[in-house]
Design a protein around this motif. Structure first.
Motif, PDB file in Angstrom:
ATOM      1  N   ASP A 161       0.893  -1.148  -0.046  1.00 45.58           N
ATOM      2  CA  ASP A 161      -0.002   0.035  -0.049  1.00 45.58           C
ATOM      3  C   ASP A 161       0.905   1.086  -0.115  1.00 45.58           C
ATOM      4  OD1 ASP A 161      -1.968   1.867   0.123  1.00 45.58           O
ATOM      5  OD2 ASP A 161      -3.006   1.142   1.875  1.00 45.58           O
ATOM      6  N   GLU A 162       1.121   1.637  -1.188  1.00 42.00           N
ATOM      7  CA  GLU A 162       1.804   3.147  -1.343  1.00 42.00           C
ATOM      8  C   GLU A 162       3.150   2.979  -0.620  1.00 42.00           C
ATOM      9  OE1 GLU A 162       0.179   6.723  -1.616  1.00 42.00           O
ATOM     10  OE2 GLU A 162      -1.805   5.878  -1.532  1.00 42.00           O
ATOM     11  N   PRO A 163       4.000   1.928  -0.881  1.00 40.18           N
ATOM     12  CA  PRO A 163       5.180   1.430  -0.136  1.00 40.18           C
ATOM     13  C   PRO A 163       6.208   2.628  -0.120  1.00 40.18           C
ATOM     14  CG  PRO A 163       5.373   0.107  -1.983  1.00 40.18           C
ATOM     15  CD  PRO A 163       3.793   0.950  -1.930  1.00 40.18           C
ATOM     16  N   THR A 164       6.216   3.430  -1.047  1.00 39.87           N
ATOM     17  CA  THR A 164       7.307   4.678  -1.341  1.00 39.87           C
ATOM     18  C   THR A 164       6.727   5.792  -0.995  1.00 39.87           C
ATOM     19  OG1 THR A 164       6.870   4.670  -3.546  1.00 39.87           O
ATOM     20  CG2 THR A 164       8.554   3.059  -2.969  1.00 39.87           C
ATOM     21  N   SER A 165       5.460   6.167  -0.703  1.00 39.85           N
ATOM     22  CA  SER A 165       5.040   7.460  -0.821  1.00 39.85           C
ATOM     23  C   SER A 165       5.513   8.285   0.802  1.00 39.85           C
ATOM     24  CB  SER A 165       3.486   7.445  -0.790  1.00 39.85           C
ATOM     25  OG  SER A 165       2.890   6.727  -0.084  1.00 39.85           O
ATOM     26  N   ALA A 166       5.572   7.315   1.732  1.00 43.91           N
ATOM     27  CA  ALA A 166       6.429   8.105   2.906  1.00 43.91           C
ATOM     28  C   ALA A 166       7.678   8.470   2.921  1.00 43.91           C
ATOM     29  CB  ALA A 166       5.937   7.145   4.247  1.00 43.91           C
ATOM     30  N   LEU A 167       8.601   7.975   1.660  1.00 43.23           N
ATOM     31  CA  LEU A 167      10.026   7.991   1.913  1.00 43.23           C
ATOM     32  C   LEU A 167      10.419   9.359   1.085  1.00 43.23           C
ATOM     33  CD1 LEU A 167      10.547   4.674   0.428  1.00 43.23           C
ATOM     34  CD2 LEU A 167      10.589   5.465   2.807  1.00 43.23           C
ATOM     35  N   ASP A 168      11.644   9.864   1.663  1.00 39.94           N
ATOM     36  CA  ASP A 168      12.242  10.867   0.746  1.00 39.94           C
ATOM     37  C   ASP A 168      12.476  10.201  -0.545  1.00 39.94           C
ATOM     38  OD1 ASP A 168      12.397  12.433   2.902  1.00 39.94           O
ATOM     39  OD2 ASP A 168      14.217  11.822   3.826  1.00 39.94           O
ATOM     40  N   PRO A 169      12.720  11.177  -1.554  1.00 40.20           N
ATOM     41  CA  PRO A 169      13.138  10.749  -2.958  1.00 40.20           C
ATOM     42  C   PRO A 169      13.955   9.966  -3.295  1.00 40.20           C
ATOM     43  CG  PRO A 169      12.225  12.811  -3.083  1.00 40.20           C
ATOM     44  CD  PRO A 169      12.566  12.775  -1.449  1.00 40.20           C
ATOM     45  N   GLU A 170      14.976  10.299  -2.754  1.00 39.06           N
ATOM     46  CA  GLU A 170      16.361   9.453  -2.704  1.00 39.06           C
ATOM     47  C   GLU A 170      16.357   8.047  -2.218  1.00 39.06           C
ATOM     48  OE1 GLU A 170      16.071  12.053  -0.746  1.00 39.06           O
ATOM     49  OE2 GLU A 170      17.337  12.021   0.966  1.00 39.06           O
ATOM     50  N   MET A 171      15.232   7.805  -1.568  1.00 34.24           N
ATOM     51  CA  MET A 171      15.020   6.377  -1.009  1.00 34.24           C
ATOM     52  C   MET A 171      14.093   5.431  -1.791  1.00 34.24           C
ATOM     53  SD  MET A 171      15.284   7.295   2.998  1.00 34.24           S
ATOM     54  CE  MET A 171      16.718   8.178   3.485  1.00 34.24           C
ATOM     55  N   VAL A 172      13.554   6.378  -2.606  1.00 34.03           N
ATOM     56  CA  VAL A 172      12.371   5.487  -3.387  1.00 34.03           C
ATOM     57  C   VAL A 172      13.049   4.390  -4.095  1.00 34.03           C
ATOM     58  CG1 VAL A 172      10.605   5.476  -5.043  1.00 34.03           C
ATOM     59  CG2 VAL A 172      10.809   7.425  -3.538  1.00 34.03           C
ATOM     60  N   GLY A 173      14.049   4.720  -4.927  1.00 27.69           N
ATOM     61  CA  GLY A 173      14.643   3.631  -5.737  1.00 27.69           C
ATOM     62  C   GLY A 173      15.011   2.404  -4.981  1.00 27.69           C
ATOM     63  N   GLU A 174      15.521   2.474  -4.003  1.00 27.23           N
ATOM     64  CA  GLU A 174      16.193   1.184  -3.162  1.00 27.23           C
ATOM     65  C   GLU A 174      15.047   0.207  -3.040  1.00 27.23           C
ATOM     66  OE1 GLU A 174      17.062   2.677   1.365  1.00 27.23           O
ATOM     67  OE2 GLU A 174      17.942   3.451  -0.420  1.00 27.23           O
ATOM     68  N   VAL A 175      13.780   0.800  -2.361  1.00 29.20           N
ATOM     69  CA  VAL A 175      12.782   0.020  -2.312  1.00 29.20           C
ATOM     70  C   VAL A 175      12.116  -0.403  -3.380  1.00 29.20           C
ATOM     71  CG1 VAL A 175      10.210   0.052  -1.216  1.00 29.20           C
ATOM     72  CG2 VAL A 175      12.129   1.229  -0.061  1.00 29.20           C
ATOM     73  N   LEU A 176      11.903   0.497  -4.655  1.00 31.75           N
ATOM     74  CA  LEU A 176      11.586  -0.356  -5.930  1.00 31.75           C
ATOM     75  C   LEU A 176      12.132  -1.242  -6.306  1.00 31.75           C
ATOM     76  CD1 LEU A 176      10.112   3.034  -7.458  1.00 31.75           C
ATOM     77  CD2 LEU A 176       8.795   1.220  -6.260  1.00 31.75           C
ATOM     78  N   ALA A 177      13.579  -1.326  -6.092  1.00 32.49           N
ATOM     79  CA  ALA A 177      14.721  -2.272  -6.682  1.00 32.49           C
ATOM     80  C   ALA A 177      14.383  -3.437  -6.001  1.00 32.49           C
ATOM     81  CB  ALA A 177      16.034  -1.916  -6.388  1.00 32.49           C
ATOM     82  N   VAL A 178      13.957  -3.640  -4.706  1.00 35.56           N
ATOM     83  CA  VAL A 178      13.730  -4.743  -3.984  1.00 35.56           C
ATOM     84  C   VAL A 178      12.468  -5.478  -4.510  1.00 35.56           C
ATOM     85  CG1 VAL A 178      12.925  -5.664  -1.793  1.00 35.56           C
ATOM     86  CG2 VAL A 178      14.927  -4.068  -2.036  1.00 35.56           C
ATOM     87  N   MET A 179      11.284  -4.489  -4.781  1.00 35.37           N
ATOM     88  CA  MET A 179      10.049  -5.038  -5.306  1.00 35.37           C
ATOM     89  C   MET A 179      10.236  -5.656  -6.550  1.00 35.37           C
ATOM     90  SD  MET A 179       7.739  -1.887  -3.801  1.00 35.37           S
ATOM     91  CE  MET A 179       6.298  -2.363  -4.731  1.00 35.37           C
ATOM     92  N   ARG A 180      11.354  -5.072  -7.455  1.00 35.65           N
ATOM     93  CA  ARG A 180      11.511  -5.424  -8.785  1.00 35.65           C
ATOM     94  C   ARG A 180      12.020  -6.920  -8.611  1.00 35.65           C
ATOM     95  NH1 ARG A 180      14.556  -1.271 -10.454  1.00 35.65           N
ATOM     96  NH2 ARG A 180      13.073   0.092 -10.408  1.00 35.65           N
ATOM     97  N   ASP A 181      12.736  -7.109  -7.735  1.00 35.13           N
ATOM     98  CA  ASP A 181      13.625  -8.291  -7.756  1.00 35.13           C
ATOM     99  C   ASP A 181      12.570  -9.320  -7.418  1.00 35.13           C
ATOM    100  OD1 ASP A 181      15.950  -7.484  -8.057  1.00 35.13           O
ATOM    101  OD2 ASP A 181      16.770  -7.421  -6.207  1.00 35.13           O
ATOM    102  N   LEU A 182      11.780  -8.986  -6.444  1.00 36.52           N
ATOM    103  CA  LEU A 182      10.556  -9.967  -5.945  1.00 36.52           C
ATOM    104  C   LEU A 182       9.749 -10.280  -7.144  1.00 36.52           C
ATOM    105  CD1 LEU A 182      10.011 -10.832  -3.083  1.00 36.52           C
ATOM    106  CD2 LEU A 182       8.593  -9.021  -2.819  1.00 36.52           C
ATOM    107  N   ALA A 183       9.363  -9.332  -7.875  1.00 33.46           N
ATOM    108  CA  ALA A 183       8.478  -9.610  -9.040  1.00 33.46           C
ATOM    109  C   ALA A 183       9.092 -10.676 -10.015  1.00 33.46           C
ATOM    110  CB  ALA A 183       8.177  -8.218  -9.579  1.00 33.46           C
ATOM    111  N   ARG A 184      10.283 -10.587 -10.128  1.00 31.11           N
ATOM    112  CA  ARG A 184      11.202 -11.126 -11.115  1.00 31.11           C
ATOM    113  C   ARG A 184      11.188 -12.689 -10.678  1.00 31.11           C
ATOM    114  NH1 ARG A 184      15.913  -7.653 -12.249  1.00 31.11           N
ATOM    115  NH2 ARG A 184      14.389  -6.154 -13.337  1.00 31.11           N
ATOM    116  N   ASP A 185      11.159 -12.827  -9.205  1.00 30.67           N
ATOM    117  CA  ASP A 185      11.401 -14.029  -8.786  1.00 30.67           C
ATOM    118  C   ASP A 185      10.174 -14.824  -8.669  1.00 30.67           C
ATOM    119  OD1 ASP A 185      14.085 -13.676  -8.017  1.00 30.67           O
ATOM    120  OD2 ASP A 185      13.572 -13.362  -5.939  1.00 30.67           O
TER     121      ASP A 185
END
Ligand SMILES: Nc1ncnc2c1ncn2[C@@H]1O[C@H](COP(=O)(O)OP(=O)(O)OP(=O)(O)O)[C@@H](O)[C@H]1O
Ligand SMILES: [Mg+2]
Lengths: 240, 224
Positions: A161-185
């Motif tokens: 549920d909006e996992p990155t919307s409470a984050l500072d912009p520079e931290m959004v990428g690292e969380v999305l990267a983890v989610m991307r890996d998860l999707a790939r798995d």
């Protein structure tokens, strides 16, 4: 994998979900977008019964969630959830946050739970933070721990549920990267987010929700660039 | 001066009695309070109503009357029930009444403490498949306990001061011993003043202790 039919949710007189139908396949990544108050969070929360639907049926992995005989605690073990505000347990360190549910709920022995947790923490890039406490971590790190914590129950579906919307912009990428890996798995994922890049790259399907209904759905490029419904168009013109 | 000096050991003995009663009552009160406090938050309407009634009754009536109900009232019931023992020793009557009373106040303290924990904590725990009980035990209560230490300290202090009521059922706690000394020495000012200072020393020590505990846990909290 997930089958929702005629899902309605009322809070008192307010009808937040007005009949949602959808099917989500195993391994599919579905992104939900929509204006504030359209019922996106409520929909996700119905999928793990944090909210009890007023009407309709939800079947996950063959289990009818809305049937009174269903053990919700068992269902929730199979449906992981990641919240906008992380909701890590502040009195427990990172490792304990991740091991708590496997130990308490699945009765996994501690050593096995820690091995699993460390493996997951490595996956989200936080192995070296195992002994840190949540308030010693940045928002992005906390959210990655929260993902590891949910994965520790080895769920079949992950809700975000909006996992990155409470984050500072520079931290959004690292969380999305983890989610991307998860999707790939091959994880089945339902993600509420307005991160277009993520939606286009990872999402197989985008659903636009408005006033408690799924108004339009389709492949990301179609929804973002050739939306048919006027309400989708209006919404996208505001956020793009 | 020598009067105070001579009566001091006797008064301190009373202070010991006072602490013993207050401490035991708060201890039992904490157990009762946890149960009743959780009852106040129960999903079951009947349980909620019972817990609310308990709290309202004990907080809405004078403690002295509660002591009288236990000390004078219960024996009558015991007798009517045909119990072989009908007399309740003053210490036990006091402990029962104070524990019940304290349970009501502690219940409200726990309830507020639990409610002060962000609801995202409960939701996160439940979303991992924990039962309500598991979520309470491993996630909510450990956090709530840290927050209730200061109000629990206040409750302990209030209870300790209220033990002075117990002179009326003949418990020789601090206040009662003051009365006894005055009855033979006719020096109310010195004695009552000494008694007051002993109470002050007790309550002051407790509040320092609570501050200390709070700071220790805060440090732990900062780390966590
Ligand atoms: N527990 C509740 N009690 C009453 N109303 C609620 C509750 N939860 C949500 N609502 C209402 O339901 C509506 C939909 O809320 P929801 O959180 O699902 O929207 P959303 O699409 O997630 O919005 P946002 O983008 O702001 O997160 C809102 O009007 C909200 O005020
Ligand atoms: Mg929302």
């Amino acid at each position: 994998m997930i089958r929702v039919r005629g899902l309605k949710k009322r809070f008192g007189r307010l009808e937040v979900l007005r009949g949602v139908d959808c099917d989500i396949d195993q391994g599919e990544v579905v992104v939900i977008i929509g204006p504030s108050g359209s019922g996106k969070s409520t929909f996700l929360r119905c999928l793990n019964m944090l909210e009890e639907p007023t009407e309709g049926s939800i079947i996950i992995d063959g289990v009818e969630l809305t049937s009174p005989s269903t053990n919700l605690n068992l269902v929730r073990q199979k449906v992981g959830m990641v919240f906008q505000s992380f909701n890590l347990f502040p009195h427990k360190n990172v490792l304990e946050n991740v091991t708590l549910a496997p130990v308490v709920v699945k009765k996994l022995d501690r050593a096995a739970a820690e091995r699993l947790a460390l493996e997951l923490l490595r996956k989200v890039g936080l192995e070296d933070k195992a002994r840190a406490y949540p308030d010693q971590l940045s928002g992005g790190q906390q959210q990655r721990v929260a993902i590891a914590r949910a994965l520790a129950m080895q769920p079949a579906v992950m809700l975000f549920d909006e996992p990155t919307s409470a984050l500072d912009p520079e931290m959004v990428g690292e969380v999305l990267a983890v989610m991307r890996d998860l999707a790939r798995d091959g994880m089945t994922m339902v993600v509420v987010t307005h991160e277009m890049g993520f939606a286009r790259e990872v999402g197989q399907r985008v659903m636009f929700m408005d006033e408690g209904r799924i108004v339009e759905e389709g492949p990301p490029d179609k929804i973002f660039y050739r939306p048919e419904n006027p309400r989708t168009q209006t919404f996208l013109s505001k956020i793009l | 001066m020598s009067l105070i000096f001579n009566s001091f050991p006797y008064l301190l003995g009373g202070a010991l009695e006072t602490i013993k009663l207050a401490f035991l009552a708060v201890l039992v009160g904490c157990v009762l309070g946890l149960v009743v406090g959780l009852g106040r938050l129960s999903g079951q309407r009947v349980i909620r109503a019972l817990a609310a009634f308990y709290v309202d009754f004990l907080r809405g009536t004078p403690l002295l009357v509660q002591v009288f109900i236990v000390y004078f009232g219960f024996p009558q019931i015991l007798e009517q029930l045909g119990s072989p023992v009908t007399r309740i020793p003053p210490f036990w009557a006091a402990l029962i009444a104070f524990s019940l009373n304290s349970g009501a106040y502690v219940a409200e303290i726990f309830r507020a403490g639990i409610q002060s924990i962000h609801r995202g904590q409960m939701e996160a725990a439940r979303s991992l498949g924990m039962t309500y009980g598991q979520a309470m035990r491993y996630v909510i209560l450990p956090q709530a306990f840290r927050r209730v230490i200061p109000p629990l300290g206040n409750e302990f202090i209030a209870l300790l001061k209220d033990t002075s009521l117990l002179s009326v059922i003949g418990i020789t706690e601090l206040t009662r011993r003051g009365q006894i000394i005055i009855a033979s020495t006719f020096r109310p000012f010195e004695i009552w003043f000494t008694v007051a200072l002993i109470y002050l020393a007790l309550t002051f020590s407790i509040s320092r202790l609570v501050n200390f505990l709070e700071r220790r846990l805060d440090v732990a909290d900062d780390k966590s």
